[in-house]
Design a protein around this motif. Structure first.
Motif, PDB file in Angstrom:
ATOM      1  N   THR A 242     -15.993  54.017  51.816  1.00  0.00           N
ATOM      2  CA  THR A 242     -16.297  52.729  51.197  1.00  0.00           C
ATOM      3  C   THR A 242     -17.792  52.564  50.949  1.00  0.00           C
ATOM      4  O   THR A 242     -18.210  51.556  50.398  1.00  0.00           O
TER       5      THR A 242
ATOM      6  N   THR B 241     -14.714  48.632  55.978  1.00  0.00           N
ATOM      7  CA  THR B 241     -13.564  49.460  55.643  1.00  0.00           C
ATOM      8  C   THR B 241     -12.631  48.689  54.718  1.00  0.00           C
ATOM      9  O   THR B 241     -12.747  47.476  54.569  1.00  0.00           O
ATOM     10  N   TYR B 242     -11.721  49.405  54.103  1.00  0.00           N
ATOM     11  CA  TYR B 242     -10.760  48.805  53.185  1.00  0.00           C
ATOM     12  C   TYR B 242      -9.424  48.605  53.911  1.00  0.00           C
ATOM     13  O   TYR B 242      -9.085  49.320  54.852  1.00  0.00           O
TER      14      TYR B 242
ATOM     15  N   ARG C  92      -5.320  47.787  52.586  1.00  0.00           N
ATOM     16  CA  ARG C  92      -4.430  47.555  51.446  1.00  0.00           C
ATOM     17  C   ARG C  92      -3.427  46.449  51.755  1.00  0.00           C
ATOM     18  O   ARG C  92      -2.848  46.391  52.835  1.00  0.00           O
TER      19      ARG C  92
ATOM     20  N   TRP D 143      -6.608  45.652  47.240  1.00  0.00           N
ATOM     21  CA  TRP D 143      -7.493  46.008  48.343  1.00  0.00           C
ATOM     22  C   TRP D 143      -8.206  44.785  48.903  1.00  0.00           C
ATOM     23  O   TRP D 143      -8.612  43.879  48.173  1.00  0.00           O
ATOM     24  N   THR D 144      -8.377  44.776  50.220  1.00  0.00           N
ATOM     25  CA  THR D 144      -9.211  43.796  50.904  1.00  0.00           C
ATOM     26  C   THR D 144     -10.180  44.568  51.789  1.00  0.00           C
ATOM     27  O   THR D 144     -10.004  45.771  52.014  1.00  0.00           O
ATOM     28  N   TYR D 145     -11.203  43.863  52.330  1.00  0.00           N
ATOM     29  CA  TYR D 145     -12.279  44.589  53.016  1.00  0.00           C
ATOM     30  C   TYR D 145     -12.664  43.886  54.315  1.00  0.00           C
ATOM     31  O   TYR D 145     -12.777  42.653  54.369  1.00  0.00           O
TER      32      TYR D 145
ATOM     33  N   ASP E  60     -11.738  39.614  50.042  1.00  0.00           N
ATOM     34  CA  ASP E  60     -11.189  40.447  48.979  1.00  0.00           C
ATOM     35  C   ASP E  60     -12.293  41.084  48.133  1.00  0.00           C
ATOM     36  O   ASP E  60     -12.066  41.472  46.990  1.00  0.00           O
TER      37      ASP E  60
ATOM     38  N   MET F 117     -16.464  43.312  48.427  1.00  0.00           N
ATOM     39  CA  MET F 117     -17.433  44.015  49.264  1.00  0.00           C
ATOM     40  C   MET F 117     -18.863  43.579  48.946  1.00  0.00           C
ATOM     41  O   MET F 117     -19.805  44.357  49.122  1.00  0.00           O
TER      42      MET F 117
END
Length: 390
Positions: free
Chosen positions: A201, A233-234, A236, A241-243, A262, A264
């Protein structure tokens, strides 16, 4: 040693704690202990949340909610009986008596169904054993040990391998060797969570100058609030994708700050920094180490570090080992929670992340680098001057 700073909670953190009270079926007192929050404070948050949600003094729950609450309370009572049962009878297990022997001795105090569930044996098997009078002592002792291993493995969310299960058994007073525990777990198909490859990421394609590597892989500070490491980090979900951004104190490996969104953008890492500062209020001179990601190199992030009197450190280019501690956090979270779950959205994932980080990871999960103590227990023990087993 310095005392832990007074904790300050945001509206979102209070909402997460209230949500845990409403979902879990556990008492407010138990959840307050799990989260290390004052019981009166948590009760006040719940009461205010009920008012805000338009509920009356008793919550004015719907019929479905009342039924679900009753079901959760029944399950909780059974789990409490199982815990009481094992706590009372561990001495018998150490002497080699098997599960059925203990169950026969405790029939007057506990329902057979509860004891069978706790040991993961059948009622028919127990009653058949009563008729034939038992079997070989060694086989009986191993069966009892396997039953308790299954309970401990379940309590760990199915994440513990043999080293941490063995640490749990030792803490409970058992003298079984680690090799025997590993053998019995393998024989009975009881395994921890396997590791997976981590997705990258880090976005280091920017023009901002990197900070020097002041940490230089010195991953063992001698006190809290001297070195924090951070990373993103990601995760799913069905909607994309969320972070997750976390900050970890390297002394005890406690996650002292985290945020989930949601995106970065730099705001993600700033939110986790603000949480960590509220909770710890460290003295000036703290070192925060990260990779060379654009969020950490941004002017906004560096400005906040300077405001708080924090020194910045970054990994060398292309050297993953410089930030290995931060990356290992995500390896654990992915293995023990994310890969075991399927979430429809960020909103659905957040309560589980909250409970995992605040209750399990920080306050219950045994960390090998802490002598198999949780981060909170390790820090309290060291600050009290007590010795920690290697």
């Amino acid at each position: 040693m310095s005392r832990r700073a007074r904790r300050v909670f945001t509206k979102e953190e209070k909402s997460d704690a209230v949500g845990l009270v409403r979902r879990s079926g556990l008492s407010i007192a138990q959840i307050a202990r799990d989260l290390d929050i004052g019981e009166n404070s948590l009760r006040a948050w719940v009461k205010q949340a009920d008012i805000d949600d338009g509920r009356g003094p008793d919550g004015e729950l719907t019929t479905t909610e009342r039924e679900e609450l009753r079901r959760l309370r029944r399950e909780n009572r059974h789990l409490q009986m199982e815990r009481d049962f094992f706590k009372k009878n561990r001495g018998l297990l150490r002497e080699g008596d098997d599960a059925y022997e203990v169950m026969r001795a405790e029939q007057a105090n506990y329902p057979v169904s509860v004891m069978c569930k706790g040991f993961e044996v059948s009622r028919s098997g127990f009653y058949a054993w009563l008729k034939r009078g038992g079997s070989a002592k060694r086989a009986e002792a191993e069966a009892a040990l396997v039953a308790e291993i299954k309970v401990l493995h379940k309590a760990s969310r199915g994440t513990y391998g043999s080293p941490r299960i063995h640490a749990d058994l030792v803490a409970a007073g058992h003298k079984s060797g680690r090799k025997l525990v590993a053998k019995l777990m393998a024989k009975n198909g009881i395994v921890g969570c396997p590791k997976r490859r981590r997705r990258k990421t880090t976005d280091s394609n920017h023009n901002e100058p990197p900070a020097p590597n002041l940490l230089n892989r010195n991953f063992k500070p001698d006190a809290p609030n001297k070195v924090w490491v951070t990373d993103i980090t990601y995760i799913r979900t069905a909607r994309g994708w969320t972070y997750l951004s976390v900050i970890q104190d390297l002394f005890s490996h406690e996650i002292v700050g985290w945020s989930y969104a949601d995106h970065m953008r730099t705001e993600l890492v700033l939110e986790s920094l603000y949480m960590a500062m509220r909770r710890r209020n460290p003295a000036k001179g703290l070192l925060v180490h990260s990779d060379r990601g654009s969020q950490y190199a941004s002017r906004e992030f560096r400005k906040e570090l300077k405001t708080f009197g924090i020194e910045q450190s970054m990994s060398r280019k292309g050297d993953c080992w410089d930030n290995a501690c931060a990356e290992s956090i995500f390896s654990t979270i992915k293995r023990e929670l994310v890969y075991q779950s399927h979430w429809a959205s960020l909103e659905a994932a957040r309560p589980d992340l909250y409970e995992y980080i605040e209750v399990f990871y920080n306050r219950k999960r045994r960390h090998s680098s802490n002598g198999y103590l949780s981060p909170v227990d390790y820090e309290r023990l060291v600050l009290s001057g007590a010795a920690v087993a290697a």
